[in-house]
Each structure stands twice: as C-alpha cells, then as structure tokens.
Design an enzyme around this catalytic site. Structure first.
Site, mmCIF file in Angstrom:
data_model
loop_
_atom_site.group_PDB
_atom_site.id
_atom_site.type_symbol
_atom_site.label_atom_id
_atom_site.label_comp_id
_atom_site.label_asym_id
_atom_site.label_seq_id
_atom_site.Cartn_x
_atom_site.Cartn_y
_atom_site.Cartn_z
ATOM 1 N N ALA A 62 -2.764 1.851 1.719
ATOM 2 C CA ALA A 62 -3.480 0.563 2.621
ATOM 3 C C ALA A 62 -5.242 1.413 3.850
ATOM 4 O O ALA A 62 -4.860 2.710 3.586
ATOM 5 C CB ALA A 62 -2.658 0.600 3.698
ATOM 6 N N GLY A 63 -5.752 0.597 4.052
ATOM 7 C CA GLY A 63 -6.857 1.717 4.311
ATOM 8 C C GLY A 63 -8.166 1.839 3.687
ATOM 9 O O GLY A 63 -8.788 3.395 4.640
ATOM 10 N N ARG A 64 -8.010 2.005 2.727
ATOM 11 C CA ARG A 64 -8.144 2.843 1.177
ATOM 12 C C ARG A 64 -8.335 4.547 1.584
ATOM 13 O O ARG A 64 -8.856 5.334 1.550
ATOM 14 C CB ARG A 64 -9.997 2.600 2.034
ATOM 15 C CG ARG A 64 -10.845 1.221 1.542
ATOM 16 C CD ARG A 64 -10.418 1.094 0.013
ATOM 17 N NE ARG A 64 -10.996 0.112 -0.938
ATOM 18 C CZ ARG A 64 -10.086 -1.121 -1.782
ATOM 19 N NH1 ARG A 64 -8.604 -0.940 -0.944
ATOM 20 N NH2 ARG A 64 -11.169 -2.239 -1.498
ATOM 21 N N LEU A 65 -6.677 4.418 2.412
ATOM 22 C CA LEU A 65 -6.330 5.742 2.308
ATOM 23 C C LEU A 65 -5.659 6.279 1.059
ATOM 24 O O LEU A 65 -3.962 6.466 1.223
ATOM 25 C CB LEU A 65 -6.077 6.392 3.314
ATOM 26 C CG LEU A 65 -6.573 5.357 4.904
ATOM 27 C CD1 LEU A 65 -5.702 6.326 6.136
ATOM 28 C CD2 LEU A 65 -7.576 6.717 5.444
ATOM 29 N N HIS A 66 -6.126 6.241 0.058
ATOM 30 C CA HIS A 66 -5.470 6.378 -1.280
ATOM 31 C C HIS A 66 -5.122 7.694 -1.242
ATOM 32 O O HIS A 66 -6.241 8.697 -0.686
ATOM 33 C CB HIS A 66 -6.246 6.183 -2.306
ATOM 34 C CG HIS A 66 -7.130 4.926 -2.090
ATOM 35 N ND1 HIS A 66 -6.339 3.728 -1.910
ATOM 36 C CD2 HIS A 66 -8.447 4.170 -2.188
ATOM 37 C CE1 HIS A 66 -6.869 2.674 -1.809
ATOM 38 N NE2 HIS A 66 -8.302 3.416 -2.274
#
Ligand SMILES: Cc1cc2nc3c(=O)[nH]c(=O)nc-3n(C[C@H](O)[C@H](O)[C@H](O)COP(=O)(O)O)c2cc1C
Length: 202
Positions: A179-183
């Site tokens: 989520a939140g581009r916090l890959h």
C-alpha cells in the site's frame, strides 16, 4: 561494490525456496502461463531486445529455457552471453528479476528435455525458422504437415538448430506490491564470490 557479471556461485537454498514458493503460488492462483518470463538480451550492435519465454527448470544452479538456436535471441546470446529476465504475477502483485551469465546447454541436456515435449510441439519446432520472415500462414501450416508425414510412425529427433540455454543468476530481486507505493524490494547479488542481501528503496 558492484555485482559480478558472471559467476557460478550456487543460489542460496533459502532464495531457491523463496522463488519456488512464488511459482507454486502463481500456479495455485491459476495465473495463465505462470512460468512465463520476459527475457532481455543485447544485439551484437548493442541494442536491447525483449520477448517472453517459458522457464522450464530451476535450481540452485539457475534457470533453463529453450528456443531456436538461429533465433534473434540466440544470436544475441552468442554475441553477449548475459541476460535479464522478469516474472510478473499481476494477481499476486509480485515481480522477480534475475540477471546473469548465459550458456548453451549440452546436446545431452537439450535432448533430454526435447524427449519430454509433446509431439505437436516437436513438429512445431521443425516447421518454424523462428525469427525469419514468413511468406504466409499457409506456408507454415504446410511445413507442419510436411514434417508430420516425414516423421510418421517414428520418434522425432531434436532439430540441430533447437536447444536450451542456462542462465546462472548473479542478481535476484523479489518485489512485492504494498500500500501507498511503499513496495518491498529485496535484492540478492553475488559480490566478490558471495551472495549478499540488501533491501532497496522502491
Ligand atoms: C507465453 C509465451 C511463451 C513463449 N515461450 C517461448 C519459449 O519458451 N521459447 C521461445 O523460443 N519462444 C517462446 N515464445 C515466443 C517468443 O516470445 C518470441 O516470439 C520468439 O521466441 C522469437 O523471439 P526472437 O525473434 O526475439 O528470438 C513465447 C511467447 C509467449 C507469449
């Protein structure tokens, strides 16, 4: 310190198991062609090129795929025996990258896999001058029928222009969508003859 471009240091068992678990998950999720990977090569002139091939086996020594040895990709690998592959399993939101040196399988290894192929795939390999211009669909189908008759009632040998390649990874990266581009990016590389592990910013 940079990654060694070529190495035959075996992939750690934990990394083999991690990749295997993802492949198994992709199969269980019934993702079409779970073993499909994008294979990037470099032409003799230095231009990049990419296409999909199927991963056929995988171990601590690396990954194997099969192709026409006169194809563009095979010519690229002859000129630059290094490649990068990318697996993307959308429904799992997972990606795996591998990079490393590539070598041709021995004839014995290619024969062993060839013999496991369904007869129609074997005929397809004989019928296709892969990567060459084709005059018409009819011509391809007539070539298939010609070989079907030619080999009728006997085993089909491996064409001399068909075989396997082996990629020995010196880099393996596991990417996991979050989520939140916090890959997450979890990268294993061979540096000075040893596998090392490092997280990377997404
Ligand atoms: C799902 C999928 C799997 C494929 N698997 C292979 C394969 O294992 N070997 C192969 O030579 N081509 C395979 N192809 C075809 C290649 O993508 C490509 O069109 C062909 O190998 C010619 O590539 P080249 O001209 O760059 O050498 C596959 C294509 C798709 C879409």
């Amino acid at each position: 310190m940079s990654q060694d471009p070529r190495s035959d240091v075996p992939v750690p068992e934990a990394v083999v198991a991690r990749f295997q678990a993802l492949l198994d998950q992709a199969r269980q999720a019934e993702i079409p062609e779970p073993s499909a990977m994008s294979l990037a090569t470099v032409s003799p002139a230095g231009a990049p090129s990419v296409r999909t091939v199927l991963l056929k086996s995988w171990s601590a020594c690396g990954i194997d795929f099969y192709t026409n040895l006169n194809s563009c990709k095979a010519r690229h690998l002859e000129a630059h025996p290094q490649a990068a592959v990318c697996f993307y399993w959308g429904p799992l939101w997972r990606q795996v990258l591998m990079e490393g040196g590539v070598e041709r399988q021995s004839d014995r290894e290619s024969d062993a896999y060839w013999e496991t192929r369904p007869r129609d795939h074997q005929l397809g390999a004989w019928s296709s001058s892969q990567s060459q211009p084709l005059s018409s669909r009819d011509f391809l189908e007539s070539e298939y029928r010609r070989y079907e008759l030619f080999f009728e009632g006997r085993p089909i040998p491996r064409p001399p222009y068909w075989g396997g390649f082996h990629l020995h990874p010196t880099l393996i990266e596991f990417w996991s969508g979050q989520a939140g581009r916090l890959h997450e990016r979890d990268r294993y590389t061979v540096v000075e003859g040893r596998w090392t592990h490092q997280l990377y910013f997404p």
